[in-house]
Design an enzyme around this catalytic site. Structure first.
Site: not given
Ligand code: IMP
Length: 455
Positions: A40, A67-69, A43, A253, A65, A170, A332-334
């Site tokens: 977050d 998220g890009h705004t 980027k 990430q 997983n 695998r 979720r609140p960061r």
């Molecule tokens: P997962 O990637 O869903 O397995 O989550 C593993 C950890 O990475 C957790 O703490 C998530 O909150 C964190 N996480 C995964 N993707 C992101 C992202 O894009 N931004 C911030 N945290 C992330």
């Protein structure tokens, strides 16, 4: 040594070894953008700015997983699996082998863009080597996270880790190349579902029962839509590189969530530092000549795991509100805290970043004083190195440098020297402590709210 790729040959060798093929004298350097914290880092905005100068943007790890705004043409887009660069009409977008793909999620994103007048399907290529997130991965994740109780990783529950686990294991993995072959896919699902159901029933006897036929029907419908986009992206990218196309790699990430180099086990399941580019895309590492690291002016983290500079108080809350620090994917609140240059320096070093972007500096406006963590004190030992064990990071006390705050609105400033002195001092200290020159300071979400710093 016999060279194996035109990219590394000198020009005479190229002529001899690749007759009739047009290759450039020198490859155009590829660029990559990676997060230096726990994700977050904003980027998306930097990738969006750089996309203009590139021909192909590539996502190479993670899945939905991320998220890009991105603000584009006056609209706000929230992307998860698709590369951010896809919004710009002139580029091709590639989802490379290292990504894990939920077919429903990618189609939903594409449909969302099409509904907003941005049909991108003809500009997207999906690797046939990428792995498929299947319904059992989502069910397994629920069971595995529950089993960790209070130590849950706090994942995004998108089946990311369980899909990567399958890939490493695998035996029961399914790739996009299998998904688009109707009979082969059906045979795999019929073989896998009974096995997975046994495991899931053992973990939770009252849990959901899967229906193989229904999964085959559902995923095959997705496959029919995805098939035209599926390709051997590895050959495509290698050819593109050799023919002088400009490649932009978009990390998802942040480096501290890297499976090998992050704060294990509170990490994601892919190489989210610069270390993942080669493995995830198949593009030789030395092709990346510009590695840009992005760090927020402060630190955030979502989910569990150690966070030495966390501010679990009203200062942290103030940062959260000012920065709208709520997850793009999960809402979720960061968790928020001071800039940690031990962690960020480590990230910058493992990826070999050439320059850094300091994002969201405007969020720090209005604080009387600010702090930057310059070292950790772990049981009386002061260190600037990142401990490998989470248990050590849990007890690390940040050694903080105090910097005067500023009150002026900086969102309209476009030149570094016009920033308040305290803000200049803050950015300079951050760059020095991280150990990389600061090339960009972002002072707001819009493209023009960007300060290019000569270095
Ligand atoms: P997962 O990637 O869903 O397995 O989550 C593993 C950890 O990475 C957790 O703490 C998530 O909150 C964190 N996480 C995964 N993707 C992101 C992202 O894009 N931004 C911030 N945290 C992330």
């Amino acid at each position: 040594m016999t060279p194996t790729s035109g990219f590394f040959l000198c020009s005479e060798q190229r002529q001899q070894e690749i007759p009739g093929r047009t290759v450039r004298e020198k490859p155009v350097p590829a660029t990559s953008v990676i997060g230096l914290q726990w994700g977050d880092e904003a980027k998306g905005k930097i990738v969006d700015l750089l996309t203009e100068k590139h021909d192909i943007v590539i996502r190479y790890q993670g899945g939905n997983n991320a998220g890009h705004t991105v603000k584009f043409d006056g609209n706000t887009y929230k992307l998860s699996l698709l590369p951010t660069g896809i919004l710009q009409g002139h580029v091709k977008s590639v989802i490379a082998p290292g990504v894990v793909i939920n077919p429903h999620a990618i189609l939903k994103e594409l449909d969302g863009l099409a509904a907003g007048g941005k049909d991108c399907t003809d500009r997207l290529m999906i690797s046939d080597r990428a792995h498929v997130i299947c319904p059992w991965h989502l069910l397994e994740e629920v069971a595995f996270e529950a089993a960790r109780g209070g130590n849950a990783i706090g994942t995004t529950m998108r089946g990311i880790g369980t899909c990567y686990r399958e890939k490493m294991g695998r035996t029961h993995a399914i790739r996009i190349g299998d998904l688009i072959l109707k009979d082969a896919f059906a045979a795999k699902v019929r073989e896998i579902v009974p096995f997975k159901q046994k495991v899931l029933n053992a973990l939770n006897p009252d849990g959901e029962q899967m229906d193989a036929d229904q999964i085959i029907e559902d995923y095959s419908a997705c496959a029919d839509r995805l098939r035209p986009m599926v390709a051997d992206t590895t050959s495509y990218l290698l050819d593109a590189l050799e023919s002088g196309k400009r490649l932009l790699f978009e990390g998802a990430q942040g480096s501290l969530l890297d499976i090998d180099h992050g704060t294990f086990p509170y990490v994601t399941s892919s190489n989210s530092s610069g270390c993942g580019i080669h493995g995830g895309s198949g593009i030789p590492e030395r092709a990346i000549q510009q590695m840009i690291g992005v760090a927020k002016a402060y630190t955030t983290r979502v989910g569990g795991g150690p966070f030495p500079t966390e501010l679990d108080n009203e200062v942290g809350q103030k940062i959260r509100e000012a920065g709208n620090e709520y997850g793009t994917v999960t809402g979720r609140p960061r968790r928020c805290g001071w800039l940690d240059t031990v962690a960020t320096r480590y990230s910058a070093r493992i990826s070999g970043v050439d320059s850094i972007t300091i994002a969201l500096l405007d969020v720090l406006t209005g604080f009387d004083e600010l702090y930057i963590c310059e070292a950790y004190n772990i049981n009386g030992q002061v260190t600037r190195d990142m401990p490998s064990r989470c248990e050590d990071l849990e007890i690390a006390k940040p050694v903080l440098r105090r910097i005067e705050g500023w009150t002026e609105d900086i969102t309209g400033i476009r030149r570094f020297e016009d920033l308040p002195k305290a803000a200049q001092e803050y950015v300079t200290a951050a760059g020095q402590l991280i150990g990389s020159p600061v090339s960009i300071v972002s002072v707001g979400p819009d493209r023009e709210q960007t300060i290019h710093v000569p270095y």
